[in-house]
Design a protein around this motif. Structure first.
Motif, PDB file in Angstrom:
ATOM      1  N   GLU A  41       0.586  -1.570  -0.270  1.00 22.33           N
ATOM      2  CA  GLU A  41      -0.240  -0.082  -0.189  1.00 22.33           C
ATOM      3  C   GLU A  41       1.099   1.164  -0.020  1.00 22.33           C
ATOM      4  N   ALA A  42       1.797   1.240   0.700  1.00 26.32           N
ATOM      5  CA  ALA A  42       2.923   3.043   0.935  1.00 26.32           C
ATOM      6  C   ALA A  42       3.790   2.581  -0.521  1.00 26.32           C
ATOM      7  N   LYS A  43       3.579   1.832  -1.284  1.00 20.55           N
ATOM      8  CA  LYS A  43       4.411   1.230  -2.777  1.00 20.55           C
ATOM      9  C   LYS A  43       3.329   2.007  -3.416  1.00 20.55           C
ATOM     10  N   ALA A  44       2.058   1.869  -3.444  1.00 18.50           N
ATOM     11  CA  ALA A  44       1.318   1.853  -4.098  1.00 18.50           C
ATOM     12  C   ALA A  44       1.457   3.755  -4.441  1.00 18.50           C
ATOM     13  N   VAL A  45       1.535   4.502  -3.355  1.00 21.17           N
ATOM     14  CA  VAL A  45       1.354   5.519  -3.161  1.00 21.17           C
ATOM     15  C   VAL A  45       2.339   6.608  -3.451  1.00 21.17           C
ATOM     16  N   TYR A  46       3.381   5.821  -3.103  1.00 21.76           N
ATOM     17  CA  TYR A  46       4.938   6.287  -3.687  1.00 21.76           C
ATOM     18  C   TYR A  46       4.274   6.341  -5.477  1.00 21.76           C
ATOM     19  N   ARG A  47       4.036   5.586  -5.954  1.00 24.18           N
ATOM     20  CA  ARG A  47       3.966   5.332  -6.903  1.00 24.18           C
ATOM     21  C   ARG A  47       2.994   6.484  -7.889  1.00 24.18           C
ATOM     22  N   PHE A  48       1.807   6.718  -6.918  1.00 26.00           N
ATOM     23  CA  PHE A  48       0.396   7.545  -7.089  1.00 26.00           C
ATOM     24  C   PHE A  48       1.722   9.036  -7.585  1.00 26.00           C
ATOM     25  N   LEU A  49       2.414   9.062  -6.202  1.00 24.59           N
ATOM     26  CA  LEU A  49       3.210  10.552  -6.012  1.00 24.59           C
ATOM     27  C   LEU A  49       3.994  11.295  -7.276  1.00 24.59           C
ATOM     28  N   GLN A  50       4.760   9.390  -7.734  1.00 22.70           N
ATOM     29  CA  GLN A  50       5.908   9.945  -8.814  1.00 22.70           C
ATOM     30  C   GLN A  50       5.388   9.633 -10.295  1.00 22.70           C
ATOM     31  N   ASN A  51       4.229   9.155 -10.738  1.00 22.89           N
ATOM     32  CA  ASN A  51       3.557   9.267 -11.656  1.00 22.89           C
ATOM     33  C   ASN A  51       3.708   9.929 -12.928  1.00 22.89           C
ATOM     34  N   ASP A  52       4.250  10.602 -13.747  1.00 20.28           N
ATOM     35  CA  ASP A  52       4.483  11.254 -14.985  1.00 20.28           C
ATOM     36  C   ASP A  52       2.354  11.849 -15.168  1.00 20.28           C
ATOM     37  N   ARG A  53       1.515  11.460 -14.962  1.00 14.43           N
ATOM     38  CA  ARG A  53       0.380  11.517 -15.494  1.00 14.43           C
ATOM     39  C   ARG A  53      -0.067  12.453 -13.857  1.00 14.43           C
ATOM     40  N   VAL A  54       0.495  12.764 -12.857  1.00 13.83           N
ATOM     41  CA  VAL A  54      -0.381  13.113 -12.276  1.00 13.83           C
ATOM     42  C   VAL A  54       1.033  14.321 -11.599  1.00 13.83           C
ATOM     43  N   SER A  55       0.387  15.083 -11.639  1.00 10.61           N
ATOM     44  CA  SER A  55       1.903  16.884 -11.376  1.00 10.61           C
ATOM     45  C   SER A  55       1.217  17.522 -10.566  1.00 10.61           C
ATOM     46  N   GLU A  56       1.875  18.117  -9.966  1.00  9.12           N
ATOM     47  CA  GLU A  56       1.943  19.217  -9.268  1.00  9.12           C
ATOM     48  C   GLU A  56       0.688  20.034  -9.060  1.00  9.12           C
ATOM     49  N   LYS A  57       0.601  20.961  -9.997  1.00  5.85           N
ATOM     50  CA  LYS A  57      -0.355  21.320 -10.576  1.00  5.85           C
ATOM     51  C   LYS A  57      -1.569  20.879 -10.701  1.00  5.85           C
ATOM     52  N   ASP A  58      -2.027  19.012 -10.976  1.00  5.05           N
ATOM     53  CA  ASP A  58      -3.096  18.453 -10.820  1.00  5.05           C
ATOM     54  C   ASP A  58      -3.771  18.523  -9.926  1.00  5.05           C
ATOM     55  N   ILE A  59      -1.922  17.897  -8.695  1.00  5.69           N
ATOM     56  CA  ILE A  59      -2.911  17.791  -7.193  1.00  5.69           C
ATOM     57  C   ILE A  59      -3.860  19.215  -6.549  1.00  5.69           C
ATOM     58  N   ILE A  60      -3.131  20.012  -7.238  1.00 11.08           N
ATOM     59  CA  ILE A  60      -3.607  21.448  -6.525  1.00 11.08           C
ATOM     60  C   ILE A  60      -4.363  22.286  -7.321  1.00 11.08           C
ATOM     61  N   GLU A  61      -5.322  21.787  -8.141  1.00 10.62           N
ATOM     62  CA  GLU A  61      -5.871  22.488  -9.002  1.00 10.62           C
ATOM     63  C   GLU A  61      -6.914  21.988  -8.911  1.00 10.62           C
ATOM     64  N   ASN A  62      -7.286  20.064  -8.188  1.00 11.44           N
ATOM     65  CA  ASN A  62      -8.241  19.531  -7.566  1.00 11.44           C
ATOM     66  C   ASN A  62      -8.294  20.114  -5.897  1.00 11.44           C
ATOM     67  N   LEU A  63      -7.451  20.579  -5.398  1.00 12.22           N
ATOM     68  CA  LEU A  63      -7.619  20.735  -3.791  1.00 12.22           C
ATOM     69  C   LEU A  63      -8.125  22.501  -3.974  1.00 12.22           C
ATOM     70  N   ILE A  64      -8.465  23.297  -4.523  1.00 10.16           N
ATOM     71  CA  ILE A  64      -9.164  24.524  -5.181  1.00 10.16           C
ATOM     72  C   ILE A  64     -10.363  23.931  -6.079  1.00 10.16           C
ATOM     73  N   HIS A  65     -10.189  23.286  -6.935  1.00  6.28           N
ATOM     74  CA  HIS A  65     -11.754  23.129  -7.134  1.00  6.28           C
ATOM     75  C   HIS A  65     -12.610  21.945  -5.708  1.00  6.28           C
ATOM     76  N   ASN A  66     -12.114  21.413  -4.793  1.00  6.58           N
ATOM     77  CA  ASN A  66     -13.400  20.656  -3.607  1.00  6.58           C
ATOM     78  C   ASN A  66     -13.301  22.390  -2.694  1.00  6.58           C
ATOM     79  N   CYS A  67     -12.175  23.408  -2.871  1.00  7.63           N
ATOM     80  CA  CYS A  67     -12.512  23.959  -1.871  1.00  7.63           C
ATOM     81  C   CYS A  67     -13.945  25.156  -2.342  1.00  7.63           C
ATOM     82  N   ARG A  68     -14.112  25.424  -3.861  1.00 13.06           N
ATOM     83  CA  ARG A  68     -14.668  26.036  -4.371  1.00 13.06           C
ATOM     84  C   ARG A  68     -15.780  25.369  -4.294  1.00 13.06           C
TER      85      ARG A  68
END
Length: 143
Positions: A41-68
């Motif tokens: 399970e820990a390895k799956a989290v690290y893979r998610f965070l290191q995945n080229d298809r998940v960027s810092e921008k993607d994570i921030i945009e989803n957080l901002i959308h949730n807040c709105r």
């Protein structure tokens, strides 16, 4: 309202991101090792965070959308502050690349980065709704 990832390239990434968020909120710990029951399970989290298809921008945009969505038509207060994330004690384990720089104006010390979140709270109850913006930056390391 359920908060989570909605806009990533692959539905499997949305599922994994939402599982990580759910675990973070339900267990109230900050360590990937403590959140997960086992190594896979820990390895799956690290893979998610290191995945080229998940960027810092993607994570921030989803957080901002949730807040709105959470604070729509409400009176809110936004609190901002800059925090230094100092990783100097982990210097031998960290790959020195463009994501990690220095937090020191002198350039060589203070391995890490800065984060400037804008936390949105209900103006009456103080209930947190999320982040309206997050800026992450560093000063470049001089090699």
């Amino acid at each position: 309202m359920k908060r989570g990832f909605t806009d990533l390239e692959d539905k499997r990434l949305v599922y994994r991101g939402n599982k990580i968020l759910s675990d973070l909120f339900s267990k109230s710990v900050h360590s990937i090792r403590q959140i997960n029951r086992n190594e896979s399970e820990a390895k799956a989290v690290y893979r998610f965070l290191q995945n080229d298809r998940v960027s810092e921008k993607d994570i921030i945009e989803n957080l901002i959308h949730n807040c709105r969505m959470a604070c729509a038509a409400r009176f809110v207060v936004c609190i901002q502050d800059t925090t230094e994330i100092n990783l100097s004690s982990h210097g031998k384990r960290i790959n020195k690349d463009s994501f990690v720089g220095t937090t020191n104006a002198k350039g060589s010390q203070g391995l890490g980065f800065f984060i400037h979140p804008s936390l949105v709270l209900d103006a009456v109850t103080g209930t947190p709704y999320g982040y309206s913006d997050i800026k992450v930056w560093n000063r470049p390391l001089e090699f």
